[in-house]
Write an enzyme that holds these catalytic residues in place. Structure first.
Site, PDB file in Angstrom:
ATOM      1  N   GLY A  13       0.827  -1.199   0.000  1.00  0.00           N
ATOM      2  CA  GLY A  13       0.000   0.000   0.000  1.00  0.00           C
ATOM      3  C   GLY A  13       0.867   1.256   0.000  1.00  0.00           C
ATOM      4  O   GLY A  13       1.303   1.709  -1.045  1.00  0.00           O
ATOM      5  N   SER A  52       6.479  -4.421  -2.435  1.00  0.00           N
ATOM      6  CA  SER A  52       6.075  -3.036  -2.675  1.00  0.00           C
ATOM      7  C   SER A  52       6.268  -2.233  -1.387  1.00  0.00           C
ATOM      8  O   SER A  52       7.342  -2.296  -0.792  1.00  0.00           O
ATOM      9  CB  SER A  52       4.638  -3.000  -3.197  1.00  0.00           C
ATOM     10  OG  SER A  52       4.324  -1.755  -3.759  1.00  0.00           O
ATOM     11  N   TRP A  53       5.252  -1.503  -0.898  1.00  0.00           N
ATOM     12  CA  TRP A  53       5.417  -0.800   0.380  1.00  0.00           C
ATOM     13  C   TRP A  53       5.816  -1.762   1.488  1.00  0.00           C
ATOM     14  O   TRP A  53       6.587  -1.424   2.388  1.00  0.00           O
ATOM     15  CB  TRP A  53       4.147  -0.062   0.778  1.00  0.00           C
ATOM     16  CG  TRP A  53       4.099   0.224   2.260  1.00  0.00           C
ATOM     17  CD1 TRP A  53       3.356  -0.429   3.209  1.00  0.00           C
ATOM     18  CD2 TRP A  53       4.881   1.196   2.969  1.00  0.00           C
ATOM     19  NE1 TRP A  53       3.629   0.079   4.468  1.00  0.00           N
ATOM     20  CE2 TRP A  53       4.556   1.073   4.338  1.00  0.00           C
ATOM     21  CE3 TRP A  53       5.831   2.142   2.581  1.00  0.00           C
ATOM     22  CZ2 TRP A  53       5.136   1.867   5.328  1.00  0.00           C
ATOM     23  CZ3 TRP A  53       6.412   2.940   3.567  1.00  0.00           C
ATOM     24  CH2 TRP A  53       6.057   2.810   4.932  1.00  0.00           C
ATOM     25  N   ASP A  67       8.965  -3.637 -14.227  1.00  0.00           N
ATOM     26  CA  ASP A  67       8.156  -3.044 -13.160  1.00  0.00           C
ATOM     27  C   ASP A  67       8.204  -1.523 -13.322  1.00  0.00           C
ATOM     28  O   ASP A  67       9.198  -0.879 -12.969  1.00  0.00           O
ATOM     29  CB  ASP A  67       8.706  -3.462 -11.793  1.00  0.00           C
ATOM     30  CG  ASP A  67       7.854  -2.989 -10.630  1.00  0.00           C
ATOM     31  OD1 ASP A  67       7.055  -2.049 -10.813  1.00  0.00           O
ATOM     32  OD2 ASP A  67       8.004  -3.555  -9.522  1.00  0.00           O
ATOM     33  N   HIS A  90       5.226  -5.157 -11.809  1.00  0.00           N
ATOM     34  CA  HIS A  90       5.057  -4.963 -10.374  1.00  0.00           C
ATOM     35  C   HIS A  90       4.205  -6.061  -9.744  1.00  0.00           C
ATOM     36  O   HIS A  90       4.435  -6.446  -8.596  1.00  0.00           O
ATOM     37  CB  HIS A  90       4.408  -3.598 -10.133  1.00  0.00           C
ATOM     38  CG  HIS A  90       4.509  -3.115  -8.721  1.00  0.00           C
ATOM     39  ND1 HIS A  90       5.700  -2.747  -8.141  1.00  0.00           N
ATOM     40  CD2 HIS A  90       3.556  -2.945  -7.761  1.00  0.00           C
ATOM     41  CE1 HIS A  90       5.490  -2.369  -6.890  1.00  0.00           C
ATOM     42  NE2 HIS A  90       4.202  -2.475  -6.635  1.00  0.00           N
TER      43      HIS A  90
END
Length: 323
Positions: free
Chosen positions: A47, A119-120, A275, A303
């Site tokens: 996120g 990711s986050w 990505d 991604h």
């Protein structure tokens, strides 16, 4: 268990769950599944503000892992929910999330755990592990990010060179940030508006841009961002813009610069060559700075990954399950 190399494990349900009081009026949802006596592992969702999903459980052998999942502050089943404009975002920072992870580890009586997330989630994993390396056994990250300001600028400005039509619409959503203005901060301010319509439009515009960046990738189901339920969308955009407008409260380049603190922790990094949301250079630089990291580059993936990414993650987690 007889499985194909890129086949995930069957869906399993939690055997324990609860709400952890982390202070400041926040309750963090957590759950545990798999083998109570298995190797501890923590799923750190992306996120920021995505919330943990049941699909993440399927990367772990339920006979060998004790899998912990949690919803970071303000999202998923944690309260207060960031979709509520009354929810106070002052107590939602990277440092707060690291402290929450430590509280959860202590609450569950875990000495060390494997950390998994992308990711986050990879940013939060690295920040936690560099603060508490003695609590981490291994790390597995698909889609590496470190939330440098340069990475944020790429995602919300630079990649607009590839998607100019969609980026024009994203920029038009915050006319007050015309020219070289800070689009992310402008969206963060709109997500704090008391006007429901302002927040709803900012949410829709942000999600449309995020989906555009992922439009070249293959995925099933609804669009990754705008396909979320409305309440989850608003929380995601409010938390994302809040974190990214502050550079995640990290010094620029901090996580790669301090990667030497991870020495002795085996790591597997899996990153798609194409990505566009988080270019490969970040994973490359991290792998060079982290003595015990292995980087696998997946040609043709982005991604969101794909079968080859899934296979690489499963192989890593299966290997670490035996250690």
């Amino acid at each position: 268990m007889d499985r194909k190399p890129d086949e995930k494990y069957p869906v399993i349900d939690p055997y324990d769950q609860g709400m952890l009081d982390v202070g400041d009026g926040n309750l963090v949802y957590w759950e545990v599944c798999g083998n109570p006596d298995g190797k501890p592992a923590l799923v750190v969702h992306g996120g920021p503000g995505s919330g943990c999903g049941a699909h993440a459980r399927q990367y772990f052998d339920p006979d060998r892992y004790r899998v912990v999942l949690f919803d970071q502050r303000g999202c998923g089943r944690s309260t207060p929910h960031a979709s509520d404009p009354a929810a106070d975002m002052r107590h939602n920072t990277t440092a707060h999330l690291i402290a929450d992870m430590e509280r959860l580890r202590a609450r569950l009586g875990i000495e060390k755990w494997l950390l998994y997330g992308g990711s986050w989630g990879s940013t939060l994993i690295l920040a936690y592990a560099e603060d508490h390396p003695e609590r981490v056994s291994e790390i597995v990250i698909p889609a590496v990010t470190t939330t440098r300001r340069s990475e944020i600028d790429w995602l919300y400005r630079g990649v607009g060179r590839i998607f100019p039509e969609a980026w024009d619409l994203f920029r038009a959503g915050v006319p007050e940030a015309a020219g070289d203005g800070d689009l992310v901060s402008a969206y963060a301010r709109r997500m704090e508006s008391p006007d429901t319509a302002v927040r709803a439009k900012a949410t829709a515009d942000w999600c449309a841009w995020e989906d555009a960046v992922l439009a070249q990738e293959t995925y099933s189901g609804p669009p990754p961002y705008s396909g979320r339920p409305g309440r989850a969308q608003q929380a995601l955009v409010r938390i994302c813009s809040h974190y990214f407008s502050h550079g995640a409260w990290l010094e620029e380049g901090q996580l790669i610069r301090n990667a030497g603190r991870l020495a002795g922790i085996p790591g597997v990094l899996v990153h798609g060559r194409f990505d566009l949301a988080g270019p490969l250079i970040t994973a490359w630089e991290l792998a060079k700075a982290w003595p015990d990291a292995e980087l696998t580059v997946i040609d043709g993936a982005g991604h969101l990954g794909g079968p080859a990414t899934t296979r690489a993650v499963l192989e890593a987690l299966d290997r670490f399950a035996a250690q």
